[in-house]
Design an enzyme around this catalytic site. Structure first.
Site: not given
Length: 550
Positions: A61, A63, A65, A68, A83, A181
């Protein structure tokens, strides 16, 4: 109002490489990270070895920032998740300092329901974190599948998952770490249905470098607590609110507040009452736990995550609450007709309205000599009370009305939002018409407005793009604060004045933006982007978004 600035290059952009080499986009089989405010081109690590150890297997994936990947660790013969932080962050000295400090703290967490950090390091200009790989799916995907099927999570599953996450939070809070978060995308469900909380500390690591507004906070608009939106000091109870929002979504199939923009959504978290649990189809005792977790004031929530976990365990053990019996319908005797001086004319609906119900019979009069207050006196008191209520309503509406200073927000592909610190605005004092009632004064506290731009939609008419967008926090004009539009084939930081200026389009209105035609679309451009620009054409990173081109 529009001017073409910069023609250094279009379309194909060589990607920066930590190995000192570069390749064209179509040659590197690369990908782009999706973040609110632009597209940052990144290396494709699949098939390569990171730090001479981790063999990257596949992309999981992308994102706001990081990207992954699934990877293999031959040293320990296990599969891990890696990550890799986007390079524009990993090259920032402030970020690297916070990355080292916070990643060290997060790596100390050892809890059965927290995704464990195995390693973190930098190699060249690449920073990365190695996590435990949990086979399964995240809670967001699970809820999406249930929503498509028209269902919601079973209550026993909700309480089990929520209890495990609350226990994980309690463990981390006791060690001085706040998640900041908590949301379905950060909860991973393994093949046995157990929950694992991911991305601890990531928000805090990036907080100082993603935003420049003093007191700014990050989070996800749909799950942010009121105090996080206001930019005030946070403690562990902010995570309890976010968990409450997540639980509401698990139980009802939708979040408690929904809106078309992050700005409106955040103001709903701050000001709107908590939705009725029964109306959302959430029965007690689970609804009672969610109701308390969603309290606007932290002091009204559970004192800590351990107390919330205990409440969830009790809710799981308690039998479902029986539905409340219907209220009996009062039956009154038909009284004699009242004297003419006490009669009240029934309201008549306008001709085009539905037929009105017959007027109710007059209230029964007490018999002569009966105890109780005379009816006329009761009516007079009720009338006075109604007048006071109406007066208060007028004053409240006059002082609270539609506020013209909403919270501004920027949002990336993960839904990460920037909200500025709180400002306090005293509402005008409103005094009722000549009466003995004292004037009322209302003071409203509202968060400040950072500058943002958000593309809402793009249409193609006659070969020209019509871009509808909205701005907050500034008056869009040239000269002055304005918007830069650009294609997603360049870096966001190259969409403004500076040594790396590439092609971008200056726009100060009117709306919609019409500066680009389909024939000008570069090869490989899939989206159009916007970012806020200062009067000197330098830009404010992370203040805009991108949207797919038609």
């Amino acid at each position: 109002p529009a001017a073409r600035i910069g023609h250094r290059r279009r379309g194909i952009l060589a990607a920066r490489s930590s190995l000192g080499s570069a390749a064209l986009p179509e040659e590197r089989n690369g990908h782009e990270s999706n973040r609110f405010g632009g597209r940052q081109m990144e290396r494709d690590w699949v098939g390569k070895k990171l730090n001479d150890r981790y063999e990257i297997l596949e992309l999981l994936g992308v994102g706001g920032m990081s990207s992954v990947y699934k990877a293999s660790d031959p040293n320990l013969n296990r599969v891990v998740a890696v990550k890799i932080i986007h390079q524009h962050l990993s090259m920032n000295p402030d970020f690297m300092r916070r990355f080292q400090d916070e990643a060290t703290a997060v790596a100390q967490l050892r809890h059965p329901h927290i995704v464990q950090v195995f390693d973190f390091a930098t190699t060249g200009d690449t920073a990365f974190i190695v996590f435990e790989f949990v086979p399964g799916e995240n809670l967001q995907d699970r809820l999406s599948r249930l929503a498509e099927a028209g269902g919601t999570m079973p209550v026993d599953e909700i309480t089990r998952v929520s209890t495990q996450i609350a226990e994980a939070l309690d463990y981390a809070h006791a060690r001085g770490l706040i998640h900041r978060d908590v949301k379905p995308a950060n909860v991973i469900l393994d093949v046995h249905g157990n929950a694992f909380l991911a991305d601890f500390g990531i928000v805090k690591i990036t907080d100082a470098v993603q935003h420049t507004v003093t007191g700014a906070v990050v989070g996800t608009a749909r799950y942010m607590s009121p105090e996080q939106i206001r930019g005030t000091t946070l403690d562990g109870r902010t995570d309890l609110y976010s968990l409450g929002v997540t639980m509401f979504e698990m139980a009802s199939g939708q979040p408690p507040y929904q809106a078309d923009s992050a700005m409106t959504l955040m103001m709903m978290h701050v000001n709107d009452p908590v939705p009725d649990m029964t109306g959302a189809g959430i029965a007690a005792p689970l609804g009672t736990v969610i109701q308390r977790a969603l309290a606007k004031e932290p002091a009204e929530r559970y004192s800590d995550a351990g107390e919330m976990a205990a409440a969830l365990r009790a809710a799981a053990a308690a039998p479902p609450a029986a539905p409340a019996p219907a209220a009996p319908v009062p039956v009154s005797e038909t009284p004699a007709a009242p004297p003419p001086s006490d009669s009240v004319a029934a309201a008549v609906p306008p001709p085009d309205s539905p037929a009105a119900a017959p007027p109710p019979p007059p209230a029964a009069q007490p018999a002569p000599g009966a105890t109780g207050m005379p009816k006329r006196r009761l009516a007079a008191i009720a009338g006075a009370l109604a007048a006071v209520i109406v007066l208060i309503g007028i004053v409240v509406m006059a002082t609270s009305g539609d506020d013209d200073s909403p919270v501004a927000a920027t949002e990336d592909a993960d839904g990460d939002v920037v909200a500025a610190a709180t400002t306090t605005t005293a509402a005008p004092t409103t005094t009722a018409a000549p009466t003995t009632t004292a004037a009322l004064t209302t003071t409203t506290t509202m968060p400040a407005l950072p500058e943002t731009v958000e593309i809402l939609s793009i249409e193609l008419e006659g070969g020209r793009y019509l871009v509808d967008y909205e701005t907050t926090g500034y008056t869009e004009q040239l000269p002055g604060m304005h918007v830069h539009f650009y294609w997603n084939t360049i870096y966001e930081e190259e969409a403004g004045a500076g040594p790396n200026a590439a092609e971008w389009f200056v726009w100060g209105g009117p709306r919609p933006f019409t500066g680009y035609t389909a024939s000008e679309r570069p090869a490989g451009a899939t989206e159009m982007c916007a970012v806020v620009a200062n009067p000197d054409h330098t830009i404010k990173l992370g203040t805009g978004n991108c949207i797919v081109l038609p």
